[in-house]
Design a protein around this motif. Structure first.
Motif, mmCIF file in Angstrom:
data_model
loop_
_atom_site.group_PDB
_atom_site.id
_atom_site.type_symbol
_atom_site.label_atom_id
_atom_site.label_comp_id
_atom_site.label_asym_id
_atom_site.label_seq_id
_atom_site.Cartn_x
_atom_site.Cartn_y
_atom_site.Cartn_z
ATOM 1 N N LEU A 217 23.235 -28.417 51.074
ATOM 2 C CA LEU A 217 23.206 -26.787 50.386
ATOM 3 C C LEU A 217 24.512 -26.357 49.821
ATOM 4 O O LEU A 217 25.513 -27.247 50.633
ATOM 5 C CB LEU A 217 22.734 -25.813 51.426
ATOM 6 N N VAL A 218 24.939 -25.644 49.154
ATOM 7 C CA VAL A 218 26.298 -25.556 48.588
ATOM 8 C C VAL A 218 26.439 -24.013 48.810
ATOM 9 O O VAL A 218 25.584 -23.174 48.168
ATOM 10 C CB VAL A 218 26.640 -25.662 47.236
ATOM 11 N N TYR A 219 27.378 -23.453 49.524
ATOM 12 C CA TYR A 219 27.796 -22.152 49.798
ATOM 13 C C TYR A 219 29.134 -21.852 49.283
ATOM 14 O O TYR A 219 30.178 -22.459 49.285
ATOM 15 C CB TYR A 219 27.998 -21.916 51.456
ATOM 16 N N ARG A 220 29.331 -20.584 48.680
ATOM 17 C CA ARG A 220 30.728 -20.179 48.172
ATOM 18 C C ARG A 220 30.518 -18.603 48.766
ATOM 19 O O ARG A 220 29.673 -17.846 48.475
ATOM 20 C CB ARG A 220 30.815 -19.975 46.659
ATOM 21 N N ASP A 221 31.686 -18.206 49.524
ATOM 22 C CA ASP A 221 31.792 -16.987 50.035
ATOM 23 C C ASP A 221 30.658 -16.469 50.834
ATOM 24 O O ASP A 221 29.967 -15.511 50.834
ATOM 25 C CB ASP A 221 32.016 -15.870 49.149
ATOM 26 N N ARG A 222 30.277 -17.397 51.626
ATOM 27 C CA ARG A 222 28.812 -17.290 52.557
ATOM 28 C C ARG A 222 27.586 -16.940 51.721
ATOM 29 O O ARG A 222 26.482 -16.724 52.474
ATOM 30 C CB ARG A 222 28.936 -16.177 53.503
ATOM 31 N N LEU A 223 27.316 -17.111 50.654
ATOM 32 C CA LEU A 223 26.164 -17.089 49.652
ATOM 33 C C LEU A 223 25.723 -18.550 49.421
ATOM 34 O O LEU A 223 26.752 -19.363 48.732
ATOM 35 C CB LEU A 223 26.531 -16.287 48.517
ATOM 36 N N ARG A 224 24.291 -18.658 49.495
ATOM 37 C CA ARG A 224 23.969 -19.882 48.897
ATOM 38 C C ARG A 224 24.102 -20.204 47.368
ATOM 39 O O ARG A 224 23.430 -19.465 46.873
ATOM 40 C CB ARG A 224 22.650 -20.496 49.654
ATOM 41 N N ILE A 225 24.734 -21.111 46.635
ATOM 42 C CA ILE A 225 24.775 -21.090 45.325
ATOM 43 C C ILE A 225 24.152 -22.344 44.634
ATOM 44 O O ILE A 225 23.516 -22.293 43.538
ATOM 45 C CB ILE A 225 26.206 -21.001 44.809
ATOM 46 N N ASN A 226 23.821 -23.097 45.429
ATOM 47 C CA ASN A 226 23.038 -24.405 45.083
ATOM 48 C C ASN A 226 22.376 -25.213 46.134
ATOM 49 O O ASN A 226 22.571 -24.966 47.314
ATOM 50 C CB ASN A 226 23.812 -25.285 44.453
ATOM 51 N N ARG A 227 21.181 -25.871 45.904
ATOM 52 C CA ARG A 227 20.607 -26.767 46.709
ATOM 53 C C ARG A 227 19.771 -28.026 46.270
ATOM 54 O O ARG A 227 19.399 -27.826 45.131
ATOM 55 C CB ARG A 227 19.337 -25.890 47.388
#
Length: 247
Positions: A217-227
């Motif tokens: 999983l990829v997170y930016r600013d605590r939001l998941r942006i990709n999986r």
């Protein structure tokens, strides 16, 4: 001989004596025997890496003396692989250790929860530890809950809600049933079983990579942006500190 001090999930420290040629898996066998834990493959040990002084997983197929620095042979016993379906665990003892791990994850903020989830999980925890609510034994207020650690910051409002659920909803559940319900609710949390690592994307922006049973999983600013799901990943490779995922 090598002596290794292991901190267990309940906070207890136990020393184990091993042969000088022992590997990580030998330590796991000893700890599993001590805990009477049959399903040991979900667990591992964290230790402070002697090179970069960060917590890292002990390699189970390498010598302990090569990994543990100097005379300071300390490890932390942890869940390494979180089961996506806790109901499939065979042993009550395994579920109990999983509950201890999740409780620690919640206490240290690694596993964020809403107020409602904190209260529900807290009530299951109390049911497993104390059994049915009994006014004669537990009193008429929240004081009987103050020795528990339910959340990084716990208010009287949270304790009141936990007491309400414990008193009215969970009567008759055995410790094993309460622990299974605890795990069934914990597995629904977004960060359940996710191991987070600091990284940067191709544009040098700070991100977090989360590794879990379902994929990366990829997170930016605590939001998941990709999986990236494991079945879609063909290959993972690296060159120096750059990692590449081929889909």
């Amino acid at each position: 001989m090598v002596k290794v001090d292991v901190t267990l999930l309940d906070g207890k420290a136990v020393q184990f004596d091993l042969d000088g040629k022992s590997i990580g898996d030998d330590l796991l066998v000893q700890v599993a025997e001590y805990l009477q834990l049959a399903e040991k493959d979900y667990f591992g040990f964290l230790h402070v890496d002697k090179r970069d002084k960060t917590l890292t997983w002990l390699h189970m197929d390498r010598k302990l003396t090569k990994q543990l620095s100097g005379s300071d042979h300390n490890c932390i016993f942890q869940v390494k692989f979180y089961p996506p379906e806790p109901a499939q665990l065979q042993e009550d003892l395994t579920r109990y250790q999983m509950c201890l791990q999740i409780q620690n994850d919640i206490k240290n903020g690694k596993l964020p929860c809403s107020f409602v989830t904190h209260a529900l999980l807290g009530a299951y925890l109390v049911q497993s530890e104390l059994g049915d609510f009994d006014t004669a034994e537990h009193g008429a207020n929240i004081d009987y809950l103050r020795d528990f650690d339910f959340a990084p910051v716990q208010s009287d409002d949270l304790l009141e809600k936990i007491m309400e659920i414990h008193r009215t909803t969970l009567r008759g559940q055995t410790p094993a049933e309460a622990e299974l319900h605890y795990l069934e609710n914990a597995k629904k949390l977004a960060m359940y079983g996710v191991s987070l690592h600091h990284a940067k994307d191709s544009e040098n922006v700070d991100i977090m990579l989360g590794v879990c049973s379902s994929g990366i999983l990829v997170y930016r600013d605590r939001l998941r942006i990709n999986r990236f799901a494991w079945p879609k990943i063909i290959k993972i490779s690296y060159k120096r500190n750059g990692f590449y995922i081929k889909l």
